[in-house]
Design a protein around this motif. Structure first.
Motif, PDB file in Angstrom:
ATOM      1  N   LEU A  50      17.121   5.667   6.101  1.00  0.00           N
ATOM      2  CA  LEU A  50      16.755   5.018   4.975  1.00  0.00           C
ATOM      3  C   LEU A  50      18.099   4.999   4.151  1.00  0.00           C
ATOM      4  CD1 LEU A  50      13.405   6.399   3.686  1.00  0.00           C
ATOM      5  CD2 LEU A  50      13.794   4.023   4.208  1.00  0.00           C
ATOM      6  N   LEU A  51      18.774   6.183   4.032  1.00  0.00           N
ATOM      7  CA  LEU A  51      20.175   6.352   3.101  1.00  0.00           C
ATOM      8  C   LEU A  51      21.115   5.361   3.892  1.00  0.00           C
ATOM      9  CD1 LEU A  51      19.924  10.043   2.548  1.00  0.00           C
ATOM     10  CD2 LEU A  51      19.948   7.938   0.876  1.00  0.00           C
ATOM     11  N   GLY A  52      21.082   5.628   5.246  1.00  0.00           N
ATOM     12  CA  GLY A  52      22.167   4.544   6.045  1.00  0.00           C
ATOM     13  C   GLY A  52      22.040   3.118   5.897  1.00  0.00           C
ATOM     14  N   VAL A  93      10.537  -0.710   1.948  1.00  0.00           N
ATOM     15  CA  VAL A  93      10.288  -0.483   3.634  1.00  0.00           C
ATOM     16  C   VAL A  93       9.449  -1.514   4.100  1.00  0.00           C
ATOM     17  CG1 VAL A  93       9.563   1.250   5.155  1.00  0.00           C
ATOM     18  CG2 VAL A  93      10.856   2.240   3.255  1.00  0.00           C
ATOM     19  N   VAL A  94      10.040  -2.031   5.106  1.00  0.00           N
ATOM     20  CA  VAL A  94       9.212  -2.799   5.919  1.00  0.00           C
ATOM     21  C   VAL A  94       8.620  -2.298   6.996  1.00  0.00           C
ATOM     22  CG1 VAL A  94       9.242  -5.007   7.455  1.00  0.00           C
ATOM     23  CG2 VAL A  94      10.860  -4.990   5.507  1.00  0.00           C
ATOM     24  N   ASN A  95       9.238  -1.398   7.725  1.00  0.00           N
ATOM     25  CA  ASN A  95       8.730  -0.368   8.619  1.00  0.00           C
ATOM     26  C   ASN A  95       9.590   0.688   9.372  1.00  0.00           C
ATOM     27  OD1 ASN A  95      10.275  -2.544  10.424  1.00  0.00           O
ATOM     28  ND2 ASN A  95       9.215  -1.649  12.023  1.00  0.00           N
ATOM     29  N   VAL A  96       8.833   1.613   9.879  1.00  0.00           N
ATOM     30  CA  VAL A  96       9.747   2.584  10.348  1.00  0.00           C
ATOM     31  C   VAL A  96       9.364   2.812  11.842  1.00  0.00           C
ATOM     32  CG1 VAL A  96      10.190   5.067  10.285  1.00  0.00           C
ATOM     33  CG2 VAL A  96       9.830   3.932   8.188  1.00  0.00           C
ATOM     34  N   THR A 117       0.792  10.430   6.132  1.00  0.00           N
ATOM     35  CA  THR A 117       1.657  11.132   5.196  1.00  0.00           C
ATOM     36  C   THR A 117       2.875  10.491   4.814  1.00  0.00           C
ATOM     37  OG1 THR A 117       0.856  13.189   5.895  1.00  0.00           O
ATOM     38  CG2 THR A 117       3.065  13.149   4.837  1.00  0.00           C
ATOM     39  N   ILE A 118       3.568   9.804   5.895  1.00  0.00           N
ATOM     40  CA  ILE A 118       4.699   8.991   5.594  1.00  0.00           C
ATOM     41  C   ILE A 118       4.430   7.793   5.081  1.00  0.00           C
ATOM     42  CG2 ILE A 118       6.532   8.022   7.016  1.00  0.00           C
ATOM     43  CD1 ILE A 118       6.358  10.089   8.967  1.00  0.00           C
ATOM     44  N   ALA A 119       3.338   7.066   5.324  1.00  0.00           N
ATOM     45  CA  ALA A 119       3.008   5.883   4.800  1.00  0.00           C
ATOM     46  C   ALA A 119       2.881   5.767   3.480  1.00  0.00           C
ATOM     47  CB  ALA A 119       1.934   5.084   5.625  1.00  0.00           C
ATOM     48  N   GLU A 120       2.298   6.941   2.985  1.00  0.00           N
ATOM     49  CA  GLU A 120       1.655   7.308   1.572  1.00  0.00           C
ATOM     50  C   GLU A 120       3.212   7.445   0.665  1.00  0.00           C
ATOM     51  OE1 GLU A 120      -1.203  10.230   1.229  1.00  0.00           O
ATOM     52  OE2 GLU A 120      -2.521   9.309   2.309  1.00  0.00           O
ATOM     53  N   ILE A 121       3.895   8.022   1.288  1.00  0.00           N
ATOM     54  CA  ILE A 121       5.337   8.375   0.526  1.00  0.00           C
ATOM     55  C   ILE A 121       5.974   7.108   0.649  1.00  0.00           C
ATOM     56  CG2 ILE A 121       7.392   9.792   0.751  1.00  0.00           C
ATOM     57  CD1 ILE A 121       6.065  11.913   1.963  1.00  0.00           C
ATOM     58  N   LEU A 122       6.026   6.392   1.567  1.00  0.00           N
ATOM     59  CA  LEU A 122       6.831   5.052   1.447  1.00  0.00           C
ATOM     60  C   LEU A 122       6.263   4.099   0.868  1.00  0.00           C
ATOM     61  CD1 LEU A 122       8.707   5.614   5.025  1.00  0.00           C
ATOM     62  CD2 LEU A 122       9.449   6.100   2.685  1.00  0.00           C
ATOM     63  N   LYS A 123       4.900   4.066   0.561  1.00  0.00           N
ATOM     64  CA  LYS A 123       4.220   2.864   0.098  1.00  0.00           C
ATOM     65  C   LYS A 123       4.153   1.831   0.933  1.00  0.00           C
ATOM     66  CE  LYS A 123       5.086   4.167  -4.601  1.00  0.00           C
ATOM     67  NZ  LYS A 123       5.577   5.573  -4.633  1.00  0.00           N
ATOM     68  N   VAL A 124       3.812   1.940   2.460  1.00  0.00           N
ATOM     69  CA  VAL A 124       3.583   1.090   3.350  1.00  0.00           C
ATOM     70  C   VAL A 124       2.043   1.481   4.055  1.00  0.00           C
ATOM     71  CG1 VAL A 124       5.913   0.457   3.691  1.00  0.00           C
ATOM     72  CG2 VAL A 124       4.918   2.252   5.096  1.00  0.00           C
ATOM     73  N   THR A 125       1.616   0.698   4.841  1.00  0.00           N
ATOM     74  CA  THR A 125       0.513   1.011   5.640  1.00  0.00           C
ATOM     75  C   THR A 125       0.948   1.976   6.903  1.00  0.00           C
ATOM     76  OG1 THR A 125       0.723  -1.000   7.043  1.00  0.00           O
ATOM     77  CG2 THR A 125      -0.488  -1.251   4.982  1.00  0.00           C
ATOM     78  N   THR A 126      -0.134   2.501   7.495  1.00  0.00           N
ATOM     79  CA  THR A 126       0.021   3.248   8.612  1.00  0.00           C
ATOM     80  C   THR A 126       0.620   2.616   9.870  1.00  0.00           C
ATOM     81  OG1 THR A 126      -2.253   3.213   9.178  1.00  0.00           O
ATOM     82  CG2 THR A 126      -1.682   5.342   7.984  1.00  0.00           C
ATOM     83  N   SER A 127       0.242   1.192   9.861  1.00  0.00           N
ATOM     84  CA  SER A 127       0.688   0.339  11.118  1.00  0.00           C
ATOM     85  C   SER A 127       2.241   0.117  10.988  1.00  0.00           C
ATOM     86  CB  SER A 127      -0.205  -0.922  10.903  1.00  0.00           C
ATOM     87  OG  SER A 127      -0.025  -1.602   9.926  1.00  0.00           O
ATOM     88  N   ALA A 152      14.810   7.916  14.037  1.00  0.00           N
ATOM     89  CA  ALA A 152      14.337   6.775  13.281  1.00  0.00           C
ATOM     90  C   ALA A 152      15.066   5.663  13.098  1.00  0.00           C
ATOM     91  CB  ALA A 152      13.731   7.438  11.830  1.00  0.00           C
ATOM     92  N   THR A 153      14.500   4.496  13.004  1.00  0.00           N
ATOM     93  CA  THR A 153      14.981   3.245  12.586  1.00  0.00           C
ATOM     94  C   THR A 153      14.268   2.627  11.368  1.00  0.00           C
ATOM     95  OG1 THR A 153      15.953   2.783  14.949  1.00  0.00           O
ATOM     96  CG2 THR A 153      15.744   0.961  13.562  1.00  0.00           C
ATOM     97  N   VAL A 154      14.811   2.314  10.646  1.00  0.00           N
ATOM     98  CA  VAL A 154      14.057   1.577   9.551  1.00  0.00           C
ATOM     99  C   VAL A 154      14.567   0.117   9.102  1.00  0.00           C
ATOM    100  CG1 VAL A 154      13.357   3.676   8.287  1.00  0.00           C
ATOM    101  CG2 VAL A 154      15.429   2.602   7.507  1.00  0.00           C
ATOM    102  N   LEU A 155      13.675  -0.776   8.649  1.00  0.00           N
ATOM    103  CA  LEU A 155      13.959  -1.991   8.237  1.00  0.00           C
ATOM    104  C   LEU A 155      13.604  -1.988   6.852  1.00  0.00           C
ATOM    105  CD1 LEU A 155      15.034  -4.920   8.806  1.00  0.00           C
ATOM    106  CD2 LEU A 155      12.489  -5.567   8.994  1.00  0.00           C
ATOM    107  N   LEU A 156      14.574  -2.395   5.889  1.00  0.00           N
ATOM    108  CA  LEU A 156      14.533  -2.441   4.299  1.00  0.00           C
ATOM    109  C   LEU A 156      14.378  -3.957   4.147  1.00  0.00           C
ATOM    110  CD1 LEU A 156      16.750   0.416   3.064  1.00  0.00           C
ATOM    111  CD2 LEU A 156      14.126   0.407   3.812  1.00  0.00           C
ATOM    112  N   GLN A 157      13.913  -4.305   2.959  1.00  0.00           N
ATOM    113  CA  GLN A 157      13.890  -5.733   2.495  1.00  0.00           C
ATOM    114  C   GLN A 157      14.194  -5.876   0.904  1.00  0.00           C
ATOM    115  OE1 GLN A 157      10.219  -7.925   2.772  1.00  0.00           O
ATOM    116  NE2 GLN A 157      11.260  -9.777   2.577  1.00  0.00           N
ATOM    117  N   LYS A 158      15.067  -6.478   0.335  1.00  0.00           N
ATOM    118  CA  LYS A 158      15.314  -6.705  -0.798  1.00  0.00           C
ATOM    119  C   LYS A 158      14.173  -7.003  -1.528  1.00  0.00           C
ATOM    120  CE  LYS A 158      18.712  -6.746  -4.140  1.00  0.00           C
ATOM    121  NZ  LYS A 158      19.233  -5.657  -4.612  1.00  0.00           N
ATOM    122  N   ILE A 159      13.715  -6.488  -2.768  1.00  0.00           N
ATOM    123  CA  ILE A 159      12.512  -6.852  -3.266  1.00  0.00           C
ATOM    124  C   ILE A 159      12.953  -7.952  -4.322  1.00  0.00           C
ATOM    125  CG2 ILE A 159      10.611  -5.928  -4.889  1.00  0.00           C
ATOM    126  CD1 ILE A 159      11.089  -3.121  -3.717  1.00  0.00           C
TER     127      ILE A 159
END
Length: 168
Positions: A50-52, A93-96, A117-127, A152-159
């Motif tokens: 996420l930070l990267g 977050v789009v996905n992890v 657990t991770i989905a709740e923190i990142l405000k996404v779905t478990t999928s 881990a690899t994450v995809l972020l999207q500008k809101i």
């Protein structure tokens, strides 16, 4: 739309007398991960990703291992703070996609709880949270059960900014 991709990796040694936390879940095992915090390799790798993605340094910059405030801290707190920083920068977050590398214990039955657990923190779905596991086929330090690793690899999207939306 602006997208950003980040990757993270973390390693920890196994040690007697420590709990094993992976993905925010306590995993029954005779050894735990050694670290300044609870040494949750998966959450640490996600934090780094996420930070990267936003060029904000790494987990050590934001949560230094020589700071007593983070001694034995629950890594879910670190992930929540990292997610808040990402949100403040205007991204969501789009996905992890993640991979754990450890010889033992087998973690397949714990993956749904980790995803939740991770989905709740990142405000996404478990999928939106992928957690895979592999071994090193008994090769090297991980194969000798001296430690474990996560990537881990994450995809972020500008809101998009909405003039009538409340400020988070």
């Amino acid at each position: 739309m602006s997208f950003r991709i980040g990757s993270g990796i973390d390693f920890h040694q196994f040690a007697e007398g420590r709990d094993l936390w992976i993905g925010g879940i306590k995993i029954p095992h005779h050894k735990g991960a050694l670290g300044h915090s609870d040494a949750d390799v998966l959450l640490h790798a996600i934090c780094d990703a996420l930070l990267g993605a936003l060029s904000l340094g790494d987990i050590g910059v934001h949560f230094p291992n020589n700071d007593p405030r983070y001694k034995d801290i629950d890594s879910k707190i670190l992930l929540k703070e990292t997610a808040q920083l990402i949100s403040e920068k205007g991204y969501g977050v789009v996905n992890v996609d993640s991979t754990l590398c450890l010889q033992e214990p087998k973690i397949k039955k714990f993956v749904p709880a980790m995803q939740q657990t991770i989905a709740e923190i990142l405000k996404v779905t478990t999928s939106d949270i992928s957690i895979k596991a592999t071994t090193t086929e008994e090769m090297g330090a991980i194969g000798r059960e001296e430690g474990l690793m996560a990537m881990a690899t994450v995809l972020l999207q500008k809101i998009p900014f909405k003039a009538d939306a409340p400020i988070p």
